[in-house]
Design a protein around this motif. Structure first.
Motif, PDB file in Angstrom:
ATOM      1  N   ASN A  62     -29.195  -5.427  86.012  1.00  0.00           N
ATOM      2  CA  ASN A  62     -27.594  -6.025  86.254  1.00  0.00           C
ATOM      3  C   ASN A  62     -28.016  -6.779  84.634  1.00  0.00           C
ATOM      4  O   ASN A  62     -27.621  -8.199  84.658  1.00  0.00           O
ATOM      5  CB  ASN A  62     -27.689  -7.121  87.376  1.00  0.00           C
ATOM      6  N   ARG A  63     -27.044  -6.143  83.158  1.00  0.00           N
ATOM      7  CA  ARG A  63     -27.423  -6.913  82.494  1.00  0.00           C
ATOM      8  C   ARG A  63     -25.717  -6.453  81.785  1.00  0.00           C
ATOM      9  O   ARG A  63     -25.794  -5.380  80.884  1.00  0.00           O
ATOM     10  CB  ARG A  63     -28.871  -6.577  81.158  1.00  0.00           C
ATOM     11  N   PRO A  64     -24.628  -7.551  82.074  1.00  0.00           N
ATOM     12  CA  PRO A  64     -23.350  -7.222  81.895  1.00  0.00           C
ATOM     13  C   PRO A  64     -22.869  -7.623  80.078  1.00  0.00           C
ATOM     14  O   PRO A  64     -24.069  -8.395  79.598  1.00  0.00           O
ATOM     15  CB  PRO A  64     -22.416  -7.814  82.175  1.00  0.00           C
ATOM     16  N   ARG A  65     -22.848  -6.451  79.286  1.00  0.00           N
ATOM     17  CA  ARG A  65     -22.007  -6.880  78.249  1.00  0.00           C
ATOM     18  C   ARG A  65     -21.341  -8.396  77.645  1.00  0.00           C
ATOM     19  O   ARG A  65     -20.626  -8.909  78.265  1.00  0.00           O
ATOM     20  CB  ARG A  65     -21.535  -6.264  77.255  1.00  0.00           C
ATOM     21  N   HIS A  66     -21.998  -9.145  76.657  1.00  0.00           N
ATOM     22  CA  HIS A  66     -22.081 -10.454  76.505  1.00  0.00           C
ATOM     23  C   HIS A  66     -21.864 -10.939  74.975  1.00  0.00           C
ATOM     24  O   HIS A  66     -22.209 -10.230  74.368  1.00  0.00           O
ATOM     25  CB  HIS A  66     -22.982 -11.738  76.613  1.00  0.00           C
ATOM     26  N   ASP A  67     -20.625 -11.649  74.263  1.00  0.00           N
ATOM     27  CA  ASP A  67     -20.448 -12.511  73.586  1.00  0.00           C
ATOM     28  C   ASP A  67     -20.211 -10.633  72.483  1.00  0.00           C
ATOM     29  O   ASP A  67     -20.945 -10.487  71.009  1.00  0.00           O
ATOM     30  CB  ASP A  67     -21.476 -12.504  72.410  1.00  0.00           C
ATOM     31  N   VAL A  68     -19.222 -10.286  73.336  1.00  0.00           N
ATOM     32  CA  VAL A  68     -19.139  -8.569  72.269  1.00  0.00           C
ATOM     33  C   VAL A  68     -18.614  -9.400  70.956  1.00  0.00           C
ATOM     34  O   VAL A  68     -18.370  -8.360  70.053  1.00  0.00           O
ATOM     35  CB  VAL A  68     -18.052  -7.637  73.047  1.00  0.00           C
ATOM     36  N   PHE A  69     -17.502 -10.290  70.962  1.00  0.00           N
ATOM     37  CA  PHE A  69     -16.358 -10.070  70.065  1.00  0.00           C
ATOM     38  C   PHE A  69     -17.519 -10.676  68.817  1.00  0.00           C
ATOM     39  O   PHE A  69     -17.100 -10.147  67.301  1.00  0.00           O
ATOM     40  CB  PHE A  69     -15.899 -11.535  69.969  1.00  0.00           C
ATOM     41  N   TRP A  70     -18.660 -10.799  68.119  1.00  0.00           N
ATOM     42  CA  TRP A  70     -19.735 -11.168  67.229  1.00  0.00           C
ATOM     43  C   TRP A  70     -20.618  -9.885  67.268  1.00  0.00           C
ATOM     44  O   TRP A  70     -20.224 -10.170  65.851  1.00  0.00           O
ATOM     45  CB  TRP A  70     -20.831 -12.381  68.011  1.00  0.00           C
ATOM     46  N   GLY A  71     -20.745  -8.978  67.991  1.00  0.00           N
ATOM     47  CA  GLY A  71     -21.128  -7.830  67.365  1.00  0.00           C
ATOM     48  C   GLY A  71     -20.302  -7.211  66.543  1.00  0.00           C
ATOM     49  O   GLY A  71     -20.524  -6.761  65.756  1.00  0.00           O
ATOM     50  N   ILE A  72     -19.329  -7.145  67.036  1.00  0.00           N
ATOM     51  CA  ILE A  72     -17.766  -6.388  66.296  1.00  0.00           C
ATOM     52  C   ILE A  72     -17.670  -6.987  65.283  1.00  0.00           C
ATOM     53  O   ILE A  72     -17.035  -6.593  64.033  1.00  0.00           O
ATOM     54  CB  ILE A  72     -16.514  -6.509  67.111  1.00  0.00           C
ATOM     55  N   LEU A  73     -17.999  -8.282  64.511  1.00  0.00           N
ATOM     56  CA  LEU A  73     -17.549  -8.957  64.127  1.00  0.00           C
ATOM     57  C   LEU A  73     -18.802  -8.565  62.560  1.00  0.00           C
ATOM     58  O   LEU A  73     -18.171  -8.440  61.451  1.00  0.00           O
ATOM     59  CB  LEU A  73     -17.709 -11.124  63.705  1.00  0.00           C
ATOM     60  N   TYR A  74     -20.427  -8.343  63.417  1.00  0.00           N
ATOM     61  CA  TYR A  74     -21.356  -8.233  62.499  1.00  0.00           C
ATOM     62  C   TYR A  74     -20.613  -6.959  61.715  1.00  0.00           C
ATOM     63  O   TYR A  74     -20.944  -6.331  60.875  1.00  0.00           O
ATOM     64  CB  TYR A  74     -22.505  -8.488  62.999  1.00  0.00           C
ATOM     65  N   ALA A  75     -20.331  -6.133  62.576  1.00  0.00           N
ATOM     66  CA  ALA A  75     -20.243  -4.752  62.620  1.00  0.00           C
ATOM     67  C   ALA A  75     -19.403  -4.608  60.996  1.00  0.00           C
ATOM     68  O   ALA A  75     -19.072  -3.809  60.017  1.00  0.00           O
ATOM     69  CB  ALA A  75     -20.070  -3.720  63.592  1.00  0.00           C
ATOM     70  N   CYS A  76     -17.462  -4.941  61.519  1.00  0.00           N
ATOM     71  CA  CYS A  76     -16.766  -5.714  60.633  1.00  0.00           C
ATOM     72  C   CYS A  76     -17.029  -6.343  58.919  1.00  0.00           C
ATOM     73  O   CYS A  76     -17.236  -5.537  58.073  1.00  0.00           O
ATOM     74  CB  CYS A  76     -15.527  -6.083  61.190  1.00  0.00           C
ATOM     75  N   ALA A  77     -18.715  -6.743  58.939  1.00  0.00           N
ATOM     76  CA  ALA A  77     -18.593  -7.365  57.519  1.00  0.00           C
ATOM     77  C   ALA A  77     -19.321  -6.654  57.321  1.00  0.00           C
ATOM     78  O   ALA A  77     -19.847  -6.259  56.037  1.00  0.00           O
ATOM     79  CB  ALA A  77     -19.645  -9.034  57.862  1.00  0.00           C
ATOM     80  N   LEU A  78     -20.540  -5.844  57.643  1.00  0.00           N
ATOM     81  CA  LEU A  78     -21.179  -4.487  57.090  1.00  0.00           C
ATOM     82  C   LEU A  78     -20.575  -4.419  56.624  1.00  0.00           C
ATOM     83  O   LEU A  78     -20.647  -3.031  55.882  1.00  0.00           O
ATOM     84  CB  LEU A  78     -22.002  -4.526  58.138  1.00  0.00           C
ATOM     85  N   ALA A  79     -19.501  -2.839  57.751  1.00  0.00           N
ATOM     86  CA  ALA A  79     -18.921  -1.983  57.296  1.00  0.00           C
ATOM     87  C   ALA A  79     -17.778  -2.695  55.477  1.00  0.00           C
ATOM     88  O   ALA A  79     -17.634  -1.255  55.319  1.00  0.00           O
ATOM     89  CB  ALA A  79     -17.304  -1.857  57.845  1.00  0.00           C
ATOM     90  N   LEU A  80     -17.509  -3.920  55.764  1.00  0.00           N
ATOM     91  CA  LEU A  80     -16.446  -4.110  54.571  1.00  0.00           C
ATOM     92  C   LEU A  80     -17.737  -4.310  53.225  1.00  0.00           C
ATOM     93  O   LEU A  80     -17.409  -4.160  52.209  1.00  0.00           O
ATOM     94  CB  LEU A  80     -16.384  -5.731  54.950  1.00  0.00           C
ATOM     95  N   THR A  81     -19.065  -4.523  53.527  1.00  0.00           N
ATOM     96  CA  THR A  81     -19.543  -4.699  52.556  1.00  0.00           C
ATOM     97  C   THR A  81     -20.283  -3.657  52.267  1.00  0.00           C
ATOM     98  O   THR A  81     -20.285  -3.222  50.210  1.00  0.00           O
ATOM     99  CB  THR A  81     -20.920  -5.439  53.207  1.00  0.00           C
ATOM    100  N   VAL A  82     -20.050  -2.675  52.740  1.00  0.00           N
ATOM    101  CA  VAL A  82     -20.572  -0.971  52.405  1.00  0.00           C
ATOM    102  C   VAL A  82     -19.554  -0.201  51.590  1.00  0.00           C
ATOM    103  O   VAL A  82     -19.380   0.551  50.830  1.00  0.00           O
ATOM    104  CB  VAL A  82     -20.746  -0.356  53.510  1.00  0.00           C
ATOM    105  N   PHE A  83     -18.246  -0.624  52.031  1.00  0.00           N
ATOM    106  CA  PHE A  83     -16.974  -0.039  51.410  1.00  0.00           C
ATOM    107  C   PHE A  83     -16.675  -0.675  50.391  1.00  0.00           C
ATOM    108  O   PHE A  83     -16.506   0.093  49.319  1.00  0.00           O
ATOM    109  CB  PHE A  83     -16.090  -0.313  52.440  1.00  0.00           C
ATOM    110  N   GLY A  84     -16.651  -2.063  50.102  1.00  0.00           N
ATOM    111  CA  GLY A  84     -16.830  -2.784  48.410  1.00  0.00           C
ATOM    112  C   GLY A  84     -17.281  -2.230  47.636  1.00  0.00           C
ATOM    113  O   GLY A  84     -17.513  -2.115  46.563  1.00  0.00           O
ATOM    114  N   GLY A  85     -18.980  -2.230  48.255  1.00  0.00           N
ATOM    115  CA  GLY A  85     -20.686  -1.464  47.691  1.00  0.00           C
ATOM    116  C   GLY A  85     -19.599   0.432  46.675  1.00  0.00           C
ATOM    117  O   GLY A  85     -20.155   0.050  45.361  1.00  0.00           O
ATOM    118  N   LEU A  86     -19.478   0.956  47.976  1.00  0.00           N
ATOM    119  CA  LEU A  86     -19.396   1.902  47.270  1.00  0.00           C
ATOM    120  C   LEU A  86     -17.845   2.056  46.052  1.00  0.00           C
ATOM    121  O   LEU A  86     -18.041   2.769  45.117  1.00  0.00           O
ATOM    122  CB  LEU A  86     -18.863   3.086  48.466  1.00  0.00           C
TER     123      LEU A  86
END
Length: 553
Positions: free
Chosen positions: A18-42
Motif C-alpha cells: 500500500n504505497r500510493p504516489r506522493h509529492d508527484v509535483f517535485w518529481g516532475i520539477l526535478y525531471a524538468c530541471a534535468l531536461a532543461l539542463t541537458v537541452f541547454g548543454g546540447l
C-alpha cells in the motif's frame, strides 16, 4: 499510538504494497530541471566558440593586439618542459602496483566489515586510545623540540579528550555494540554493497555530463577588453590605474551563460543529494525488511530491489522534495560561508560569525530530520512532510538521552578507516621504496605511489563506513517504531538499546523484552507473519503451516 498508525502496526511496520504516489509535483520539477539542463548543454555544445582554447591562452590575453581578436592573432602552443620527474615513466612502473592495490583495497574493506562485526568493541577502543595518544605524543615531541607552550597545550588537549571519553565510556561501549549489529545487518543483506556501488556509478553518469555541459556553456563567448585595464594613463601597456600589470583581454561569456550555469550547478547539486536520498531510502528499506521479517523467515532475497523500486516509483517525488531541501540548505551554507569570508577580509565581523554559527545549528537540525524522514518513508511509504512530522514525533516520544551514541559511530568508523588506510599507504610505500630505491627518483615515486594507495583505500573504507552508518540509522528507527507500539521484533537490538535510559525495560519469562507493556498477543507467539509480507501470500507463515497441519489431522 498516533491516529493512522494502526494499519502500519498491523502490517508489521514495513509497508509492502500500500504505497500510493506522493509529492508527484517535485518529481516532475526535478525531471524538468534535468531536461532543461541537458537541452541547454546540447545547445552550448553546438554553438560553442571552437577557438576558446586559443583565445583563453595567457599569451593571447596579455597581448594588446588581441582585443578585439584580429587576423594577426598568434597560436599558443604548450611546450612540455623536461623535468626530473616523468609522469609517463612513473605510470609505467606503478600501473601494476595501483591495480593490485585497488583490488586489495576491496579486500581490506571486507576485512574492515568483518572486524567490526566480530570485534567491534576492540576496534572502538583502539580508535579512542589512538585519538588520546596522538596529541600526547605530538605534545611531548613539541616540548623536546623547544616548543614548550604548544607542547603543553597538546598534552592538555590529550588529557581533556581522555576525560571526555572516560565520562562517555558507557556510550562508547554501546556504540561498539551498535556497529556490530550494523555489520551483522549488512552481512545478512550483501546485495546492499552492489547497490551502493551501482548508485555511485549512476551518480557519476549524471555528474560528468552536467559538469561537461557547464564547461561547454562557458566556451560560448569571445575575447573582450579587460575592464580593469587603464587605457587612459597607460594606453600602450596592460596595467591598471595603479600601474600593476593586468591581462589586456578577458573572456566574456554570452549573456545566457551565467543563468544557465546557475541552473546547471543547482541541478547538479540536486542530483547529488537525490542519489544520496535514494541510497539512504533503499538501505533503510532493506534493513527494515530484515528487521521486521517474521521469525523463521530467513530469506532476504529481493529486499534491496523491492526498496529500490519503491524509491524510483511511488516515493520518487518525496525523495525529490527531500533532496531539494538538502540542496537549498547547502546553497544557504555556501552563501553564509562566502559572507563570513568577505567579513573577515574586511576586518572581521562578530555579528556575521555569530549568525553563521546559529544558522549552522539550524542547517544541521534540518539535515538530521530529513535523514530520519527518509528512513521513515522507506518503511511506511508516507509523503515527505508527513514522514518528517511523524518521525519527529516518534523520536520525541521515545527520546534516547545518549547524544554521544550518535556522535561516536561516525567518529569511530572514520577514524578506523583513516588509520587502516594510512597503514596500507605506508606499507605500499615501504615495499615500493625497497624495490625502487636504487633509481634516480625512487623515493619520490614510492611516496607518490603510497599516497595514491592511501587515497584509494580511504575511499573504499569510507564507502563501507557510510553504509554501516546508514544501517545504524535504519535500525534505530525500527527500534523506535517497536517502542512506539510496545513490541519487540529483534530482542538483540532491544537488549543493546535498553542500556540507555528510555523508561522501563521489562524482561519477559521467555527472555524477550517489552517496554511499558507486554508484547502484543500476536507477537507473543513469536511466529506472526504480517498480512502484507510476501511470506504470507506464499504460504511460508509458520502459523499457517500449523493451521494446515491441524486441518489435515
Amino acid at each position: 499510538m498516533m491516529p493512522g498508525e494502526e494499519s502500519m502496526s498491523s502490517s508489521g511496520h514495513f509497508e509492502y504494497h500500500n504505497r500510493p504516489r506522493h509529492d508527484v509535483f517535485w518529481g516532475i520539477l526535478y525531471a524538468c530541471a534535468l531536461a532543461l539542463t541537458v537541452f541547454g548543454g546540447l545547445y552550448a555544445s553546438v554553438h560553442r566558440n571552437h577557438k576558446f582554447a586559443l583565445l583563453s591562452a595567457t599569451e593571447v590575453r596579455s597581448d594588446p593586439n588581441s582585443c578585439p581578436a584580429g587576423p594577426n592573432l598568434f597560436s599558443a602552443k604548450l611546450q612540455e618542459q623536461p623535468g626530473d620527474f616523468s609522469v609517463s615513466d612513473f605510470m609505467s612502473k606503478a600501473a601494476t602496483w595501483l591495480l593490485v592495490s585497488a583490488v586489495l583495497s576491496l579486500a581490506l574493506g571486507l576485512v574492515f566489515l568483518w572486524v567490526f562485526k566480530w570485534h567491534s568493541k576492540v576496534m572502538t577502543r583502539i580508535t579512542i586510545q589512538i585519538q588520546v595518544l596522538i596529541p600526547a605524543i605530538m605534545g611531548i615531541a613539541a616540548i623536546a623540540a623547544g616548543q614548550v607552550g604548544g607542547g603543553i597545550i597538546l598534552i592538555l588537549l590529550s588529557l581533556l579528550a581522555a576525560l571526555v571519553f572516560w565520562m562517555w565510556r558507557g556510550e562508547i561501549d554501546l556504540c561498539a555494540r551498535l556497529l556490530g549489529i550494523a555489520a551483522a545487518g549488512l552481512n545478512e543483506n550483501p546485495g546492499l554493497l552492489g547497490f551502493v556501488v551501482a548508485a555511485k556509478f549512476s551518480l557519476l553518469s549524471v555528474m560528468l555530463p552536467l559538469l561537461a555541459f557547464s564547461g561547454l556553456a562557458y566556451t560560448n563567448g569571445d575575447l573582450a577588453p579587460n575592464s580593469h585595464r587603464d587605457t587612459v594613463g597607460h594606453p600602450k601597456n596592460c596595467q591598471d590605474a595603479e600601474g600593476a600589470p593586468v591581462d589586456c583581454c578577458m573572456w566574456q561569456p554570452d549573456a545566457w551563460v551565467a543563468p544557465y550555469m546557475t541552473l546547471a550547478n543547482v541541478t547538479l547539486l540536486w542530483s547529488i543529494f537525490l542519489v544520496f536520498e535514494i541510497r539512504v531510502f533503499t538501505i533503510s528499506g532493506t534493513i527494515a525488511q530484515w528487521y521486521f521479517s517474521p521469525p523463521g523467515f530467513i530469506s532476504n532475497q529481493g529486499t534491496t530491489m523491492r526498496s529500490l523500486k519503491h524509491a524510483l516509483g511511488a516515493s520518487f517525488g518525496s525523495l525529490s522534495l527531500g533532496s531539494l531541501v538538502l540542496t537549498v540548505v547547502q546553497l544557504l551554507r555556501n552563501a553564509m560561508e562566502n559572507a563570513r569570508q568577505q567579513a573577515q577580509r574586511e576586518g572581521g565581523s562578530l555579528l556575521v560569525s555569530l549568525a553563521s554559527c546559529l544558522l549552522e545549528c539550524v542547517y544541521s537540525l534540518i539535515d538530521y530530520l530529513t535523514k530520519f524522514a527518509t528512513v521513515r518513508m522507506a518503511i511506511t511509504g508516507e509523503a515527505f512532510l508527513e514522514a518528517a512530522r511523524r518521525a519527529t514525533d516518534l523520536l520525541a516520544r521515545n527520546f534516547l538521552k545518549a547524544y554521544g551514541v550518535w556522535w561516536f559511530p561516525p567518529m569511530v568508523l572514520n577514524c578506523a578507516a583513516f588509520l587502516l588506510s594510512l597503514a596500507w599507504g605506508l606499507l605500499i610505500f615501504t615495499l615500493s621504496w625497497l624495490r625502487w630505491q636504487s633509481g634516480t627518483n625512487g623515493t619520490q615515486e614510492a611516496a607518490i605511489l603510497g599516497a595514491l594507495c592511501f587515497v584509494m583505500a580511504l575511499v573504499v573504507l569510507l564507502f563501507f563506513s557510510s553504509v554501516l552508518l546508514n544501517i545504524v540509522d535504519a535500525v534505530f528507527m525500527c527500534y523506535a517504531l517497536d517502542l512506539d507500539t510496545q513490541s519487540v521484533t529483534k530482542a538483540e537490538v532491544h537488549e543493546v538499546f535498553s542500556q540507555v535510559p528510555v523508561g522501563v525495560a521489562v524482561e519477559q519469562p521467555g527472555g524477550d523484552y517489552a517496554y511499558g507493556a507486554p508484547a502484543s498477543p500476536q507477537r507473543a507467539h513469536g511466529s506472526y507473519v504480517p498480512p502484507s509480507h510476501p511470506a504470507a501470500a506464499a504460504g511460508h507463515s509458520p502459523m499457517a503451516r500449523r493451521n494446515d497441519s491441524a486441518e489435515q489431522v
